[in-house]
Design an enzyme around this catalytic site. Structure first.
Site, PDB file in Angstrom:
ATOM      1  N   SER A 185      37.076 -68.136  92.098  1.00  0.00           N
ATOM      2  CA  SER A 185      36.817 -66.698  92.069  1.00  0.00           C
ATOM      3  C   SER A 185      36.728 -66.049  93.449  1.00  0.00           C
ATOM      4  O   SER A 185      36.843 -64.843  93.558  1.00  0.00           O
ATOM      5  CB  SER A 185      35.532 -66.428  91.294  1.00  0.00           C
ATOM      6  OG  SER A 185      34.449 -67.059  91.922  1.00  0.00           O
ATOM      7  N   HIS A 213      37.900 -67.393  84.876  1.00  0.00           N
ATOM      8  CA  HIS A 213      38.713 -66.312  85.448  1.00  0.00           C
ATOM      9  C   HIS A 213      40.188 -66.400  85.046  1.00  0.00           C
ATOM     10  O   HIS A 213      40.995 -65.576  85.480  1.00  0.00           O
ATOM     11  CB  HIS A 213      38.593 -66.290  86.981  1.00  0.00           C
ATOM     12  CG  HIS A 213      37.342 -65.625  87.469  1.00  0.00           C
ATOM     13  ND1 HIS A 213      37.212 -64.260  87.566  1.00  0.00           N
ATOM     14  CD2 HIS A 213      36.153 -66.146  87.863  1.00  0.00           C
ATOM     15  CE1 HIS A 213      36.006 -63.958  88.011  1.00  0.00           C
ATOM     16  NE2 HIS A 213      35.347 -65.086  88.203  1.00  0.00           N
ATOM     17  N   LYS A 245      34.271 -62.198  80.802  1.00  0.00           N
ATOM     18  CA  LYS A 245      35.164 -61.641  81.821  1.00  0.00           C
ATOM     19  C   LYS A 245      36.286 -60.862  81.117  1.00  0.00           C
ATOM     20  O   LYS A 245      36.032 -59.794  80.602  1.00  0.00           O
ATOM     21  CB  LYS A 245      35.607 -62.752  82.756  1.00  0.00           C
ATOM     22  CG  LYS A 245      34.372 -63.215  83.556  1.00  0.00           C
ATOM     23  CD  LYS A 245      34.614 -64.197  84.631  1.00  0.00           C
ATOM     24  CE  LYS A 245      33.344 -64.337  85.464  1.00  0.00           C
ATOM     25  NZ  LYS A 245      32.779 -65.685  85.450  1.00  0.00           N
TER      26      LYS A 245
END
Ligand SMILES: *Cc1c(COP(=O)(O)O)cnc(C)c1O
Length: 397
Positions: A185, A213, A245
């Protein structure tokens, strides 16, 4: 008398002096491209809501309707009395989306790593972890009684060195678990999961990927990193992810074999001992899976905006690192420069936080931007204009 709580103030004051304390920003409304932060209208450029799904009308409607039909809370942990039809349906739909035999949903991604990793490897086992893995993996590994080894970031040669060394361990390890983030990330780089899986296989090691992610971003229709590399469930046995996310809600999950899921739901302490998702959350996650299946345009839009943004930023002369994903770091050097840039961007109407030491190296302080599919073309131009202006004013360009 000595105050037993004196350390609280002392340690906090030290953080404040070093300017390392978190200064909470307040979002006065939804996490939309134009949003209110501390009362100022700005473009959101650092949320993990990649696809804008946290405000998707179908997902909001699903949450509202589940609250009406099933209530505000689930009443228990899943293994006792808190396992609702919505939870089961979510897992079926997620497994189908992931093209896995089975999926299991946890309260959060953190709870997934903390609850499952220590059960997959314990006494007499070895866990091999990338040096830049997420904190929730590090904590999950710490909860395990297994021996631990770290390999250099995404360095498959170094991973092979560790695995070969492990062959000579006496007594022989019962099991070996290799763990990596899918997308890292801070830099937005993608783990070489195909080569990691190839390195693990001859040693009989399991592979666990945390794709927090990569969910909704990589792979066919946002199916994640396992799809991206076209790997099989025999090559990557545990695919872990989050609904917090790109899915725009909250919750962790794993996908893999039926054996994995049967094992995990009988062993993961965070799953067994912590309340299940409220109906509104489970229904919203379910609707998010549905939206990803039926509306591929969000993922496409995310990538097209990402390409345009990276091209424009590199064209202006910013150092945007080597990201391969919609995470674009804008690397400026010392902490003070990153903080000044973030501050000036905010004044110009763009919200993106600085990431500084100790999260990244001292000379690699940056603004970490995350693209959002819900931005309009004009919004993107506005943001690029703000970076241009602030970069020139601060003599970064
Ligand atoms: C965000 C993140 C998590 C935690 O997920 P939550 O669902 O927010 O708890 C775990 N691993 C990685 C790599 C992450 O980026």
């Amino acid at each position: 008398m000595r105050d037993p709580t004196a350390f609280l103030r002392q340690e906090y004051d030290e953080l404040v002096r070093a300017d390392l304390d978190w200064k909470l920003r307040v979002l006065g409304g939804p996490s939309t491209p134009w949003c209110s932060i501390d009362g100022k209208r700005v473009l959101m450029f650092c949320s993990n809501n990649y696809l804008g799904l946290s405000n998707h009308p179908k997902i909001k409607a699903a949450a509202i309707s589940a609250i009406e039909s099933h209530g505000a809370g689930s009443g228990s942990v899943r293994p006792i009395a808190g396992n609702m039809d919505i939870h089961m349906e979510l897992e079926r739909r997620l497994a189908a989306f992931k093209r896995a035999d089975a999926s299991l949903v946890y309260q959060t991604g953190f709870a997934t790593n903390a609850g499952l990793i220590p059960q997959l490897a314990g006494d007499g086992d070895l866990i091999v972890s990338d040096e830049l893995n997420h904190g929730s993996i590090i904590d999950g590994v710490r909860l395990s009684k297994a021996e631990k080894a770290v390999y250099r970031h995404s360095d498959v040669g170094d991973l092979e060195r560790v695995l070969t060394g492990a062959e000579h361990h006496a007594p022989a390890y019962r099991r070996i678990l290799v763990i990596t983030d899918g997308v890292f990330s801070m830099d937005g780089d993608v783990a070489p999961l195909d080569r990691i899986a190839a390195a693990a296989a001859p040693h009989g090691a399991m592979v666990y990927v945390d794709d927090a992610h990569g969910e909704g971003v990589l792979g066919e229709g946002g199916r994640g990193i396992v799809s991206h590399f076209r790997l099989s469930r025999e090559q990557v046995q545990v695919e872990m992810g989050t609904f917090s996310k790109a899915f725009g809600v909250v919750g962790g999950h794993i996908s893999g074999s039926r054996d994995l899921v049967n094992f995990a739901y009988n062993k993961s302490r965070t799953w067994l001992l912590s309340g299940s998702h409220p109906p509104g959350v489970a229904a919203a996650c379910l609707a998010a899976v549905d939206v990803l299946e039926h509306e591929p345009q969000h993922v496409e839009r995310l990538w097209s905006l990402t390409r345009r943004f990276k091209k424009a930023m590199a064209g202006l002369g910013f150092d945007i690192g080597h990201s391969e994903t919609p995470i674009t770091p804008v690397i400026v050097g010392e902490s003070a420069r990153a903080k000044a840039l973030s501050q000036r961007l905010f004044e110009l109407g763009v919200f993106a936080l600085p990431i500084v030491f100790p999260m990244v190296a001292k000379d690699k302080a940056r603004i970490r931007t995350i693209m959002n599919a819900a931005l309009s073309d004009a919004d993107l131009e506005t943001a690029i204009g703000a970076f241009d202006t602030a970069g020139r004013e601060l003599k970064l360009l």
